[in-house]
Design a protein around this motif. Structure first.
Motif, PDB file in Angstrom:
ATOM      1  N   UNK A 139       0.841  -1.203   0.000  1.00 42.95           N
ATOM      2  CA  UNK A 139       0.000   0.000   0.000  1.00 42.95           C
ATOM      3  C   UNK A 139       0.876   1.253   0.000  1.00 42.95           C
ATOM      4  N   UNK A 140       1.957   1.235   0.802  1.00 47.68           N
ATOM      5  CA  UNK A 140       2.867   2.380   0.811  1.00 47.68           C
ATOM      6  C   UNK A 140       3.536   2.550  -0.547  1.00 47.68           C
ATOM      7  N   UNK A 141       3.958   1.435  -1.152  1.00 49.35           N
ATOM      8  CA  UNK A 141       4.712   1.526  -2.402  1.00 49.35           C
ATOM      9  C   UNK A 141       3.848   1.923  -3.583  1.00 49.35           C
ATOM     10  N   UNK A 161      -5.510  -8.060  -1.869  1.00 46.73           N
ATOM     11  CA  UNK A 161      -6.144  -6.972  -1.129  1.00 46.73           C
ATOM     12  C   UNK A 161      -5.492  -5.634  -1.430  1.00 46.73           C
ATOM     13  N   UNK A 162      -4.195  -5.637  -1.731  1.00 44.91           N
ATOM     14  CA  UNK A 162      -3.524  -4.388  -2.103  1.00 44.91           C
ATOM     15  C   UNK A 162      -4.113  -3.831  -3.397  1.00 44.91           C
ATOM     16  N   UNK A 163      -4.230  -4.656  -4.434  1.00 38.52           N
ATOM     17  CA  UNK A 163      -4.783  -4.187  -5.706  1.00 38.52           C
ATOM     18  C   UNK A 163      -6.243  -3.789  -5.535  1.00 38.52           C
ATOM     19  N   UNK A 164      -6.998  -4.558  -4.750  1.00 36.29           N
ATOM     20  CA  UNK A 164      -8.396  -4.201  -4.501  1.00 36.29           C
ATOM     21  C   UNK A 164      -8.499  -2.838  -3.827  1.00 36.29           C
ATOM     22  N   UNK A 165      -7.631  -2.575  -2.854  1.00 35.96           N
ATOM     23  CA  UNK A 165      -7.654  -1.284  -2.165  1.00 35.96           C
ATOM     24  C   UNK A 165      -7.309  -0.146  -3.114  1.00 35.96           C
TER      25      UNK A 165
END
Length: 691
Positions: A434-436, A539-543
Motif C-alpha cells: 500500500x505504501x509503495x 487486497x492491495x490491488x483491490x484497495x
C-alpha cells in the motif's frame, strides 16, 4: 510429461500418499478425467469447481479464501456499473481539460471546476460504497463464524511450566483442582528439532528401501548408479551398487546418529504442556479459570484453582491458550521464546524495514535505473505500445520481489504456528505494498526514505518539498490503470506458471541419484498454499482500485477484470498445485478488515482533494470529513469496548487473554492429532534405541 506433473503436483502428491496407505484401488485416478479431455479442458473444469470439491481437496480455509474473492467481485461489479454509468459521465461533463481530446484526465474528477454542484455526487457515492461494503461482508463473515462454532477445541497449551515437571503430576493437579473436568492426555513439550530432522531422513531412506524391494520383486533387478546426475551422463562409467543395501546402510547410519544424539544430550524440556480434556466445555471451563482476574484487598491478579501439586508446579505462573493443529504448529520454533524470540523478531523486522525503505522500494529502483540510463538501451528498441507499459511492468517486477523478501523474513521470526506466520506475512505485505503502490506515489514521493526527508525538512526548516496535489494529477490515473492491468495479466500468469517452483523442481530432479529419490522429490514437491502472500497481494490491488474508483472511475472495470482472473488462478492452484494449509479464523477476519479499509481510504482521498481545492471550511469538504470522523470513532469504539457491533461486518466472541501476543494465534481444534506426532516420534526413539 507435462514438466514432471508440475501443473498438477498436489494431486499427484495426494494420490501417492493414498496409494501408500492402501486406501485406493487400481482404478484410482491421479487427476479427475474431466481435466484430461483436451489441451485446455482444465479451464472449464476449474471454472466449474464447486465449494464442496474445493473443501474436500484443500480444506475449509480455501473455501473462505475464494468466498471473499467472490464478494470482492460482487462489490467491484457494482462499483464498475455506478462508476461507468454515473461518475464517468459526470466527470466527462466538465470543461477544465476539454482542450485535450484523448487525455484520460477528462474522465477524472479534476475535469470538474470547484463550485460545480455535480461534485456532490462523488462524496455521496463514496459513502454508499462504504455502507454497501459493510452489508456485503456480513454474509461472508457469517460463514467464518459458523466454522468457529463447528470447531471442537479440547486441548489447551500451557507455557511457563517448570522444566522438571512430570506428566503424572500435571494430570494429578487438574484431576484434583477440577474434579468435574476429565483429563484424557497430558504431553510435555521437548526440543526435538535435531532428532526430528534425523528421523525424517531415516523415514525417507526407509521409503527408498521399500521402493526397491518392490522393484526387485517385480523385475528381479535393484542395482543403481548412486552418483549425482548419473542418469543424465551417458558417457560416464560409474560402478553400480545394490540399491537395497545402499539405502539400508544410510538408514542404519541415521539410526546410529539418533542413538548417539539421545545418549549425548537427551531432549531438553521446553517448559510447555499440552493438556487434553474430554469435551470442549471442560476445556473452556479450565481456560476461563486460568484467564480470570481475581481482585483481593490490595491487588488484582490471576489465581486459578489450586491442588496439592500447585506449589511444586508453580501453577500461578502458567499461561493457558487453546492449542493448534499438530500440522499447523511449528515444532522446531517452540524452543525459541522469551527475550530471544522478542529480540529476533525486532531485529528481523527492523532489517526488513531498512531494506525496503532504502534499497528495494520499486519506485525508487525504477528511478535509479532511469537515472543511470540502464533502461534506455532497452526502450530505444521497443515499439511505442510496449514502451508505454514498460515502466509499469518494471514496477510490477520490482514489487514481485517483495512477497519473497517478506516471506523469508517471516520464516526468521520463528512463529509458533502456521496461522501466526501467514497473518504476519499478510500484514507486512499489505502495508508495504500500500505504501509503495498507493500512498507514496500518490504524494509524489519515490520511497519511504523520501518521506523521512520531507518530514525532517518540515520539522527543522519549516518547508517541505512534497506537493500533495500530485495525487490528483491526471497522469497518475494512467499509471494506476496500467499497474492494475499489468498486475491482472502478467502477475496472474506468473502465478499460474509458477516458474521459480518449476526451476527448483527441475534442479532437484536433475541432482537426484536414483528413481526412488526422484519419486520422493515428486511426492514432496507440493507445498502448502501461502494464504498470507495471496491475501496481501490481492487486497492491495483491490484497495488501490476502490481508492481511485471515485477520482478515476475508469480503473474499476480493470480492477474487476484483475480480481476475476485472480480468482480463477487461485482456484486452479488451490486444487491442482498446493496442499491444504489449516489456519485460524483470525487470518480471514483480518482480511475482512482490510477489505473494509478500502472504501475508507477512498473517502480519505476524496476529503483531501476537496480540502486542497475547495478549502477546509467548504461544505463539500466538511461533508466527507464528518462522515469519516464518525467511521473512525465507530471503529475505535468497536475495537476497544465492543460497542457498535451491529455496524461491524464481523461480531465474534474473544477467546480470552493470550499467553503472549503471538500465542493468540494458536487457537484450534483437536486433541488426537496433536498427540499423534509426539506418540509417533516417541515410538521412533524406542525403535532407534532397540535397533
Amino acid at each position: 510429461m507435462k514438466f514432471w506433473d508440475h501443473g498438477r503436483i498436489a494431486l499427484v502428491t495426494d494420490n501417492e500418499r493414498v496409494m501408500e496407505e492402501g486406501q485406493a484401488n487400481e482404478n484410482t485416478p491421479i487427476e479427475p478425467p474431466e481435466a484430461e479431455q483436451g489441451s485446455f479442458s482444465w479451464i472449464p473444469f476449474t471454472i466449474n469447481l464447486s465449494d464442496d470439491q474445493i473443501k474436500a481437496k484443500s480444506g475449509q480455509d480455501a473455501v473462505h479464501f475464494l468466498s471473499l474473492q467472490r464478494h470482492m467481485i460482487f462489490l467491484l461489479s457494482i462499483h464498475s456499473a455506478i462508476s461507468v454509468l454515473v461518475i464517468l459521465p459526470v466527470n466527462w461533463s466538465g470543461f477544465l481539460l476539454r482542450g485535450v481530446v484523448a487525455h484520460i484526465g477528462r474522465t477524472t474528477i479534476g475535469n470538474l471546476a470547484i463550485g460545480n454542484n455535480l461534485l456532490w455526487v462523488h462524496p455521496l457515492f463514496s459513502i454508499i460504497f462504504l455502507i454497501l461494503t459493510v452489508f456485503v461482508l456480513i454474509n461472508h463473515t457469517r460463514q467464518v463464524k459458523n466454522r468457529r462454532k463447528e470447531t471442537t477445541r479440547n486441548t489447551l497449551m500451557y507455557c511457563s511450566v517448570p522444566k522438571t515437571a512430570k506428566e503424572e503430576d500435571v494430570k494429578a493437579h487438574f484431576t484434583e483442582a477440577y474434579p468435574t473436568c476429565e483429563v484424557t492426555a497430558v504431553t510435555l513439550g521437548y526440543d526435538v528439532t535435531e532428532l526430528s530432522n534425523l528421523d525424517q531422513k531415516r523415514i525417507e531412506s526407509g521409503e527408498k528401501v521399500s521402493y526397491y524391494e518392490h522393484v526387485l520383486a517385480k523385475t528381479g533387478n535393484s542395482r543403481i548408479n548412486p552418483h549425482v546426475c548419473s542418469h543424465l551422463c551417458c558417457f560416464c562409467d560409474f560402478e553400480e551398487v545394490d540399491a537395497i543395501e545402499f539405502y539400508t546402510n544410510i538408514e542404519q547410519g541415521l539410526l546410529q546418529k539418533m542413538r548417539n544424539q539421545l545418549e549425548k544430550e537427551p531432549p531438553r524440556p521446553l517448559g510447555m504442556a499440552f493438556v487434553t480434556f474430554k469435551t470442549n466445555a471442560m476445556a473452556r471451563l479450565v481456560l476461563k479459570d486460568f484467564n480470570a482476574v481475581k481482585c483481593h484487598t490490595f491487588c488484582c491478579g490471576r489465581k486459578p484453582k489450586s491442588s496439592s501439586k500447585s506449589e511444586g508446579l508453580k501453577v500461578t505462573n502458567w499461561r493457558a491458550e487453546f492449542a493448534s493443529f499438530a500440522r499447523s504448529i511449528k515444532w522446531k520454533n517452540l524452543a525459541v521464546k522469551g527475550f530471544k524470540w522478542t529480540g529476533q523478531f525486532l531485529f528481523v523486522n527492523l532489517a526488513l524495514f531498512a531494506l525496503v525503505t532504502f534499497l528495494t522500494t520499486p519506485a525508487m529502483m525504477v528511478n535509479t535505473l532511469g537515472r543511470f540510463n540502464v533502461t534506455a538501451p532497452v526502450t530505444d528498441f521497443m515499439i511505442p505500445i510496449v514502451s508505454q507499459f514498460f515502466p509499469t511492468l518494471l514496477l510490477l517486477v520490482c514489487s514481485s520481489l517483495l512477497p519473497a523478501i517478506v516471506h523469508h523474513s517471516t520464516d526468521w521470526e520463528s512463529h509458533w504456528s502456521s496461522s501466526s506466520e501467514q497473518l504476519s506475512t499478510m500484514r507486512k505485505l499489505y502495508f508495504f505494498l500500500i505504501f509503495m503502490v498507493l500512498i507514496l506515489p500518490s504524494v509524489g514521493i519515490t520511497s519511504i526514505a523520501g518521506l523521512f526527508q520531507w518530514m525532517i525538512q518540515l520539522l527543522i526548516h519549516g518547508v517541505g518539498t512534497v506537493k500533495f496535489t500530485c495525487v490528483f494529477l491526471p497522469d497518475h490515473g494512467v499509471f494506476v490503470v496500467d499497474y492494475v492491468i499489468t498486475a491482472g495479466f502478467m502477475g496472474s500468469a506468473m502465478n499460474l506458471l509458477r516458474l521459480p517452483e518449476l526451476l527448483l523442481y527441475s534442479i532437484r530432479l536433475v541432482f537426484a541419484r536414483s528413481a526412488a529419490e526422484r519419486k520422493y522429490i515428486k511426492q514432496n514437491q507440493a507445498h502448502e498454499f501461502e494464504y498470507g502472500a495471496m491475501y496481501g497481494w490481492t487486497l492491495c490491488v483491490f484497495t488501490v482500485v476502490v481508492a481511485y474508483s471515485i477520482i478515476c472511475p475508469i480503473i474499476t472495470p480493470c480492477g474487476l477484470l484483475f480480481v476475476m482472473i485472480r480468482h480463477f488462478v487461485d482456484k486452479h492452484n488451490l486444487y491442482f498445485a498446493y496442499l491444504p494449509n489449516p489456519l485460524d479464523s483470525h487470518v480471514h477476519m483480518e482480511a475482512i478488515d482490510m477489505v473494509l479499509a478500502a472504501p475508507i481510504i477512498c473517502l480519505m482521498l476524496l476529503y483531501f482533494y476537496f480540502f486542497l481545492t475547495a478549502g477546509f471550511l467548504s461544505p463539500i469538504a466538511m461533508f466527507p470529513m464528518v462522515f469519516l470522523l464518525i467511521v473512525v470513532v465507530v471503529c475505535i469504539t468497536h475495537k476497544l469496548s465492543g460497542y457498535f457491533k451491529c455496524l461491524s461486518p464481523h461480531n465474534y466472541k474473544s477467546a480470552g487473554h493470550s499467553c503472549r501476543i503471538r500465542h493468540k494465534l494458536l487457537s484450534v481444534h483437536t486433541a488426537s492429532d496433536l498427540m499423534s506426532w509426539h506418540t509417533n516420534f516417541t515410538a521412533n526413539w524406542v525403535m532407534a534405541s532397540l535397533s
